[in-house]
Write a protein that holds these residues in place. Sequence first.
Motif, PDB file in Angstrom:
ATOM      1  N   PRO A   9     -11.475   2.158   2.801  1.00 45.82           N
ATOM      2  CA  PRO A   9     -11.517   1.540   1.465  1.00 45.82           C
ATOM      3  C   PRO A   9     -10.322   1.888   0.590  1.00 45.82           C
ATOM      4  CG  PRO A   9     -13.643   2.505   2.030  1.00 45.82           C
ATOM      5  CD  PRO A   9     -12.674   2.962   3.079  1.00 45.82           C
ATOM      6  N   ASP A  10      -9.689   3.028   0.865  1.00 45.83           N
ATOM      7  CA  ASP A  10      -8.532   3.435   0.058  1.00 45.83           C
ATOM      8  C   ASP A  10      -7.216   3.299   0.838  1.00 45.83           C
ATOM      9  OD1 ASP A  10      -9.011   5.429   1.886  1.00 45.83           O
ATOM     10  OD2 ASP A  10      -8.747   7.093   0.471  1.00 45.83           O
ATOM     11  N   ALA A  11      -7.237   2.522   1.926  1.00 44.71           N
ATOM     12  CA  ALA A  11      -6.021   2.345   2.714  1.00 44.71           C
ATOM     13  C   ALA A  11      -4.963   1.608   1.904  1.00 44.71           C
ATOM     14  CB  ALA A  11      -6.339   1.570   3.986  1.00 44.71           C
ATOM     15  N   PRO A  12      -3.707   2.034   1.982  1.00 48.10           N
ATOM     16  CA  PRO A  12      -2.643   1.373   1.213  1.00 48.10           C
ATOM     17  C   PRO A  12      -2.424  -0.069   1.656  1.00 48.10           C
ATOM     18  CG  PRO A  12      -1.937   3.522   2.020  1.00 48.10           C
ATOM     19  CD  PRO A  12      -3.215   3.201   2.725  1.00 48.10           C
ATOM     20  N   LEU A  13      -2.045  -0.907   0.711  1.00 48.93           N
ATOM     21  CA  LEU A  13      -1.702  -2.304   0.980  1.00 48.93           C
ATOM     22  C   LEU A  13      -0.199  -2.471   0.764  1.00 48.93           C
ATOM     23  CD1 LEU A  13      -4.631  -4.101  -0.901  1.00 48.93           C
ATOM     24  CD2 LEU A  13      -4.533  -3.408   1.509  1.00 48.93           C
ATOM     25  N   HIS A  14       0.495  -2.941   1.787  1.00 45.70           N
ATOM     26  CA  HIS A  14       1.937  -3.166   1.716  1.00 45.70           C
ATOM     27  C   HIS A  14       2.145  -4.675   1.589  1.00 45.70           C
ATOM     28  CE1 HIS A  14       2.478   1.040   2.945  1.00 45.70           C
ATOM     29  NE2 HIS A  14       1.458   0.811   3.763  1.00 45.70           N
ATOM     30  N   ILE A  15       2.524  -5.110   0.388  1.00 44.16           N
ATOM     31  CA  ILE A  15       2.487  -6.521   0.034  1.00 44.16           C
ATOM     32  C   ILE A  15       3.873  -7.140   0.100  1.00 44.16           C
ATOM     33  CG2 ILE A  15       1.791  -8.192  -1.732  1.00 44.16           C
ATOM     34  CD1 ILE A  15       0.063  -5.807  -2.905  1.00 44.16           C
ATOM     35  N   VAL A  16       4.038  -8.126   0.986  1.00 42.07           N
ATOM     36  CA  VAL A  16       5.291  -8.867   1.104  1.00 42.07           C
ATOM     37  C   VAL A  16       5.238 -10.028   0.124  1.00 42.07           C
ATOM     38  CG1 VAL A  16       6.778 -10.216   2.621  1.00 42.07           C
ATOM     39  CG2 VAL A  16       5.545  -8.220   3.520  1.00 42.07           C
ATOM     40  N   PHE A  46       4.812  -3.267  -3.392  1.00 42.91           N
ATOM     41  CA  PHE A  46       5.382  -4.586  -3.161  1.00 42.91           C
ATOM     42  C   PHE A  46       6.697  -4.413  -2.402  1.00 42.91           C
ATOM     43  CE2 PHE A  46       2.475  -5.725  -6.516  1.00 42.91           C
ATOM     44  CZ  PHE A  46       2.098  -7.021  -6.194  1.00 42.91           C
ATOM     45  N   ILE A  47       6.840  -5.134  -1.314  1.00 41.60           N
ATOM     46  CA  ILE A  47       8.089  -5.163  -0.553  1.00 41.60           C
ATOM     47  C   ILE A  47       8.642  -6.569  -0.729  1.00 41.60           C
ATOM     48  CG2 ILE A  47       9.154  -4.807   1.706  1.00 41.60           C
ATOM     49  CD1 ILE A  47       6.728  -3.116   2.450  1.00 41.60           C
ATOM     50  N   LEU A  48       9.696  -6.688  -1.511  1.00 39.54           N
ATOM     51  CA  LEU A  48      10.142  -7.983  -2.005  1.00 39.54           C
ATOM     52  C   LEU A  48      11.177  -8.642  -1.105  1.00 39.54           C
ATOM     53  CD1 LEU A  48      10.424  -7.108  -5.805  1.00 39.54           C
ATOM     54  CD2 LEU A  48       8.463  -8.068  -4.565  1.00 39.54           C
ATOM     55  N   ILE A  49      11.077  -9.967  -0.996  1.00 38.92           N
ATOM     56  CA  ILE A  49      12.038 -10.784  -0.258  1.00 38.92           C
ATOM     57  C   ILE A  49      13.062 -11.304  -1.256  1.00 38.92           C
ATOM     58  CG2 ILE A  49      12.346 -12.760   1.270  1.00 38.92           C
ATOM     59  CD1 ILE A  49       9.229 -12.609   1.678  1.00 38.92           C
ATOM     60  N   ASP A  50      14.312 -10.874  -1.143  1.00 38.16           N
ATOM     61  CA  ASP A  50      15.348 -11.336  -2.058  1.00 38.16           C
ATOM     62  C   ASP A  50      15.912 -12.699  -1.663  1.00 38.16           C
ATOM     63  OD1 ASP A  50      15.337  -9.136  -3.850  1.00 38.16           O
ATOM     64  OD2 ASP A  50      16.383  -7.944  -2.350  1.00 38.16           O
ATOM     65  N   ASN A  51      15.921 -12.994  -0.367  1.00 37.42           N
ATOM     66  CA  ASN A  51      16.348 -14.317   0.092  1.00 37.42           C
ATOM     67  C   ASN A  51      15.687 -14.583   1.440  1.00 37.42           C
ATOM     68  OD1 ASN A  51      18.297 -13.709   2.416  1.00 37.42           O
ATOM     69  ND2 ASN A  51      19.131 -12.420   0.767  1.00 37.42           N
ATOM     70  N   VAL A  73      -0.883  -4.824   5.980  1.00 39.24           N
ATOM     71  CA  VAL A  73       0.179  -5.674   5.441  1.00 39.24           C
ATOM     72  C   VAL A  73      -0.481  -6.884   4.799  1.00 39.24           C
ATOM     73  CG1 VAL A  73       2.185  -7.106   5.978  1.00 39.24           C
ATOM     74  CG2 VAL A  73       1.833  -4.935   7.176  1.00 39.24           C
ATOM     75  N   VAL A  74      -0.021  -7.228   3.599  1.00 42.03           N
ATOM     76  CA  VAL A  74      -0.543  -8.392   2.871  1.00 42.03           C
ATOM     77  C   VAL A  74       0.625  -9.308   2.543  1.00 42.03           C
ATOM     78  CG1 VAL A  74      -1.711  -9.187   0.780  1.00 42.03           C
ATOM     79  CG2 VAL A  74      -2.449  -7.063   1.892  1.00 42.03           C
ATOM     80  N   VAL A  75       0.436 -10.610   2.738  1.00 44.61           N
ATOM     81  CA  VAL A  75       1.471 -11.589   2.397  1.00 44.61           C
ATOM     82  C   VAL A  75       1.001 -12.421   1.215  1.00 44.61           C
ATOM     83  CG1 VAL A  75       2.800 -13.568   3.169  1.00 44.61           C
ATOM     84  CG2 VAL A  75       2.279 -11.750   4.764  1.00 44.61           C
ATOM     85  N   ALA A  76       1.830 -12.485   0.166  1.00 41.00           N
ATOM     86  CA  ALA A  76       1.612 -13.421  -0.935  1.00 41.00           C
ATOM     87  C   ALA A  76       2.556 -14.595  -0.699  1.00 41.00           C
ATOM     88  CB  ALA A  76       1.887 -12.756  -2.282  1.00 41.00           C
ATOM     89  N   GLY A  77       2.042 -15.661  -0.073  1.00 37.31           N
ATOM     90  CA  GLY A  77       2.904 -16.779   0.285  1.00 37.31           C
ATOM     91  C   GLY A  77       2.152 -17.886   0.987  1.00 37.31           C
ATOM     92  N   GLY A  78       2.895 -18.875   1.467  1.00 38.58           N
ATOM     93  CA  GLY A  78       2.313 -20.006   2.167  1.00 38.58           C
ATOM     94  C   GLY A  78       2.329 -19.793   3.670  1.00 38.58           C
ATOM     95  N   ASP A  79       1.923 -20.841   4.420  1.00 38.50           N
ATOM     96  CA  ASP A  79       1.772 -20.708   5.866  1.00 38.50           C
ATOM     97  C   ASP A  79       3.067 -20.304   6.560  1.00 38.50           C
ATOM     98  OD1 ASP A  79      -0.988 -21.291   6.131  1.00 38.50           O
ATOM     99  OD2 ASP A  79      -0.602 -23.423   5.890  1.00 38.50           O
ATOM    100  N   GLY A  80       4.215 -20.813   6.087  1.00 32.37           N
ATOM    101  CA  GLY A  80       5.485 -20.462   6.719  1.00 32.37           C
ATOM    102  C   GLY A  80       5.829 -18.991   6.551  1.00 32.37           C
ATOM    103  N   THR A  81       5.659 -18.459   5.337  1.00 38.41           N
ATOM    104  CA  THR A  81       5.917 -17.039   5.086  1.00 38.41           C
ATOM    105  C   THR A  81       4.922 -16.172   5.842  1.00 38.41           C
ATOM    106  OG1 THR A  81       6.719 -17.607   2.866  1.00 38.41           O
ATOM    107  CG2 THR A  81       6.205 -15.294   3.278  1.00 38.41           C
TER     108      THR A  81
END
Length: 315
Positions: A9-16, A46-51, A73-81
């Motif tokens: 329940p307290d596992a870290p989330l690494h968000i792309v 948050f692990i950010l995509i610059d390009n 790992v968590v992705v904030a994005g659409g099907d392609g990402t």
Amino acid sequence: MAAAPGLAPDAPLHIVSNAGSGSKDAHEARQQIEAILTAAHRPHEFILIDNPGELARVAKQAAEAAVRSDGAVVVAGGDGTINAVVQAVLPTERPFGIIPQGTFNYSSRAHGIPLDTREAANALLTARPKPVQVGMVNDRAFLVNASLGLYPELLQDREAYKRQYGRRRTVAMWAGLKTLLREHRQLIVEVEHEQGSETLFTPSIFVGNNALQLEQVGLEEAEDVKRHRLAAVIVEPVSTTELVWLGIRGMLGRLGDDERIRDFPFRSMTVRLLSSGKKRTIKVAVDGEIFWCEQPLTFHVAEHPLSLLTPTTVK
């Protein structure tokens, strides 16, 4: 299908997340996610995509961080990402979460993940891992579909229209019809699958791995996908007018009963393009992204499923 590994329940989330778009919506989405996870005292980064060119590197960075922390790992994005990050996460077998930000969001909708950013972030707090089938074309994973021929052309045109007119479903559908109105060459392919080998003439071969998408266009193979198989959809040689009509039938959910469509389930299928001359590569669309793949193309179900974080209300 093997059970998915658990997640504390307290596992870290690494968000792309996409930082390079500069859009107001992307910035607001990150703020909303940050507020919900912080209020719940859930460790995250948050692990950010610059390009877009950095996506593979960022995905690998997130997967490695999840392995070290026993997190997800968590992705904030659409099907392609989502697809791009799956490539890095699948070999690690770490849990994988989605906060939908795309146009069609088939990966999210098929598994009951809320489309609203706040609701999706809240759902992650109590989500449970669920083993989800992954399709492969050569060494490339896909959750929704992979195709060659007409469909990659359609996707390229759709992206051009979206850049000009906005990322809306109506724009995507109009772009698709415009693409179908053009003349298209027929592919000559050798196809091998469980039922034998044959040479075919076709403008397009589509392989589906998402039951929701297949159901929406009216194909019975949606049930086969639920039973751990992939769905092949092969278009017979047709005129431009007939292609448009097939596109309309798909939008109406009536594609499966058209005699110009051949569809069947499989676990492994090999495709060789005979009309390519000496070309060793072929353009393939994978979950909305275009790649050049070495021939022959081998489509199959991945050995290991993806451990997808789904809401506790979803069975």
